[in-house]
Design an enzyme around this catalytic site. Structure first.
Site, PDB file in Angstrom:
ATOM      1  N   ASP A 265       0.841  -1.067  -0.036  1.00 19.89           N
ATOM      2  CA  ASP A 265      -0.184  -0.094   0.106  1.00 19.89           C
ATOM      3  C   ASP A 265       0.943   1.175  -0.138  1.00 19.89           C
ATOM      4  O   ASP A 265       1.840   1.337   0.662  1.00 19.89           O
ATOM      5  CB  ASP A 265      -0.968  -0.030   1.199  1.00 19.89           C
TER       6      ASP A 265
HETATM    7  C1  LIG Z   1       2.303   8.351  -5.791  1.00 21.47           C
HETATM    8  C2  LIG Z   1       2.116   7.471  -6.718  1.00 21.47           C
HETATM    9  C3  LIG Z   1       1.106   6.432  -6.649  1.00 21.47           C
HETATM   10  N1  LIG Z   1       1.242   5.548  -7.733  1.00 21.47           N
HETATM   11  C4  LIG Z   1      -0.184   4.396  -7.494  1.00 21.47           C
HETATM   12  C5  LIG Z   1       0.561   3.068  -6.855  1.00 21.47           C
HETATM   13  C6  LIG Z   1      -0.586   2.453  -6.239  1.00 21.47           C
HETATM   14  O1  LIG Z   1      -1.394   1.686  -7.531  1.00 21.47           O
HETATM   15  C7  LIG Z   1      -1.685   3.636  -6.004  1.00 21.47           C
HETATM   16  C8  LIG Z   1      -1.687   3.756  -4.635  1.00 21.47           C
HETATM   17  O2  LIG Z   1      -2.981   3.294  -4.179  1.00 21.47           O
HETATM   18  P1  LIG Z   1      -2.983   1.877  -3.352  1.00 21.47           P
HETATM   19  O3  LIG Z   1      -4.060   1.648  -2.445  1.00 21.47           O
HETATM   20  O4  LIG Z   1      -1.494   1.539  -2.446  1.00 21.47           O
HETATM   21  O5  LIG Z   1      -2.947   0.616  -4.380  1.00 21.47           O
HETATM   22  P2  LIG Z   1      -4.065   0.223  -5.484  1.00 21.47           P
HETATM   23  O6  LIG Z   1      -5.420   0.807  -4.937  1.00 21.47           O
HETATM   24  O7  LIG Z   1      -3.773   0.785  -6.897  1.00 21.47           O
HETATM   25  O8  LIG Z   1      -3.948  -1.311  -5.556  1.00 21.47           O
HETATM   26  P3  LIG Z   1      -3.945  -2.374  -4.439  1.00 21.47           P
HETATM   27  O9  LIG Z   1      -4.759  -1.818  -3.130  1.00 21.47           O
HETATM   28  O10 LIG Z   1      -4.904  -3.377  -4.942  1.00 21.47           O
HETATM   29  O11 LIG Z   1      -2.609  -2.944  -4.221  1.00 21.47           O
HETATM   30  O12 LIG Z   1      -0.953   4.867  -6.619  1.00 21.47           O
HETATM   31  C9  LIG Z   1       1.837   5.545  -8.829  1.00 21.47           C
HETATM   32  O13 LIG Z   1       1.317   4.776  -9.712  1.00 21.47           O
HETATM   33  N2  LIG Z   1       2.644   6.523  -8.972  1.00 21.47           N
HETATM   34  C10 LIG Z   1       2.914   7.513  -8.135  1.00 21.47           C
HETATM   35  O14 LIG Z   1       3.606   8.213  -7.997  1.00 21.47           O
END
Ligand SMILES: Cc1cn([C@H]2C[C@H](O)[C@@H](COP(=O)(O)OP(=O)(O)OP(=O)(O)O)O2)c(=O)[nH]c1=O
Length: 190
Positions: free
Chosen positions: A68
């Site tokens: 996360d």
């Molecule tokens: C800060 C940042 C976040 N992110 C993304 C990563 C994660 O996919 C998302 C953070 O949300 P999360 O809740 O961590 O992950 P998710 O909902 O996408 O997937 P899951 O819970 O099923 O694992 O933001 C980027 O792609 N680039 C970035 O620079």
């Protein structure tokens, strides 16, 4: 015994493939609300553990990786935006400041769980409303914590980072590889 990625994130799948191609994806469907007493610095690791354990409960023989990512500014957590205007508001608050991106990683097998987190300081340039609207128009903010993707057009917003780029994107690849080796040998990850 196989490896399961408990994530719907395409970025996490892409990054895990740098470690191994041999895994299956089973997104964790968990309530991501946080206990009121939990500090913002521990939220990402708490949710990573919750995701990993939820899927490990379904597949007790496999090793499950949950993760996360949270964006923290001035002790407030910026999750994924609910609307484009919510995304714009986050970007206005992040503009010209340094925030912390915290990514929690948890490995679970049955009831055994071990986890760590990485923290990366990210500094944004001061952003004009025109730049914010142009970034919104890419659609990129909508499925990302903090309403930006450092690996995409969001790169244009970032003045400096101090820490692991891949952790900001969603998975600290090098540390996760080492944690997996430890966990598979029966040790805790860190
Ligand atoms: C800060 C940042 C976040 N992110 C993304 C990563 C994660 O996919 C998302 C953070 O949300 P999360 O809740 O961590 O992950 P998710 O909902 O996408 O997937 P899951 O819970 O099923 O694992 O933001 C980027 O792609 N680039 C970035 O620079």
């Amino acid at each position: 015994m196989g490896l399961i990625l408990a994530s719907a994130s395409p970025r996490r799948q892409e990054l895990l493939r740098l470690i191994t191609e041999d895994f299956t994806v089973f997104p964790a469907a968990v309530d991501e609300s946080l206990p009121p007493v939990l500090s913002v610095q521990k939220a990402a690791q708490y949710l990573a553990r919750k995701k990993a354990l939820a899927v490990a409960n379904e597949y007790p023989n496999d090793i499950v990786l949950g993760s996360d990512t949270t964006v923290v500014l001035e002790n407030a957590i910026f999750g994924k935006p609910k609307t484009p205007e919510h995304a714009a508001e986050m970007l206005r608050q992040l503009s010209g400041k340094t925030h912390t991106v915290i990514t929690g990683v948890a490995l679970a097998q049955g009831e055994r769980v071990s986890s760590f987190q990485t923290e990366t300081a990210v500094t944004f340039y001061p952003l004009t409303e025109e730049q914010i609207q142009a970034y919104l128009a890419t659609g990129e903010p909508m499925d990302k914590a903090g309403s930006y993707g450092i690996q995409g057009y969001g790169a244009l917003l970032v003045q400096n980072i101090n820490g692991d780029f891949y952790s900001v994107m969603g998975l600290p690849v090098a540390e996760t590889a080492r944690a997996l080796q430890c966990f598979c040998k029966g040790n805790d990850v860190l």
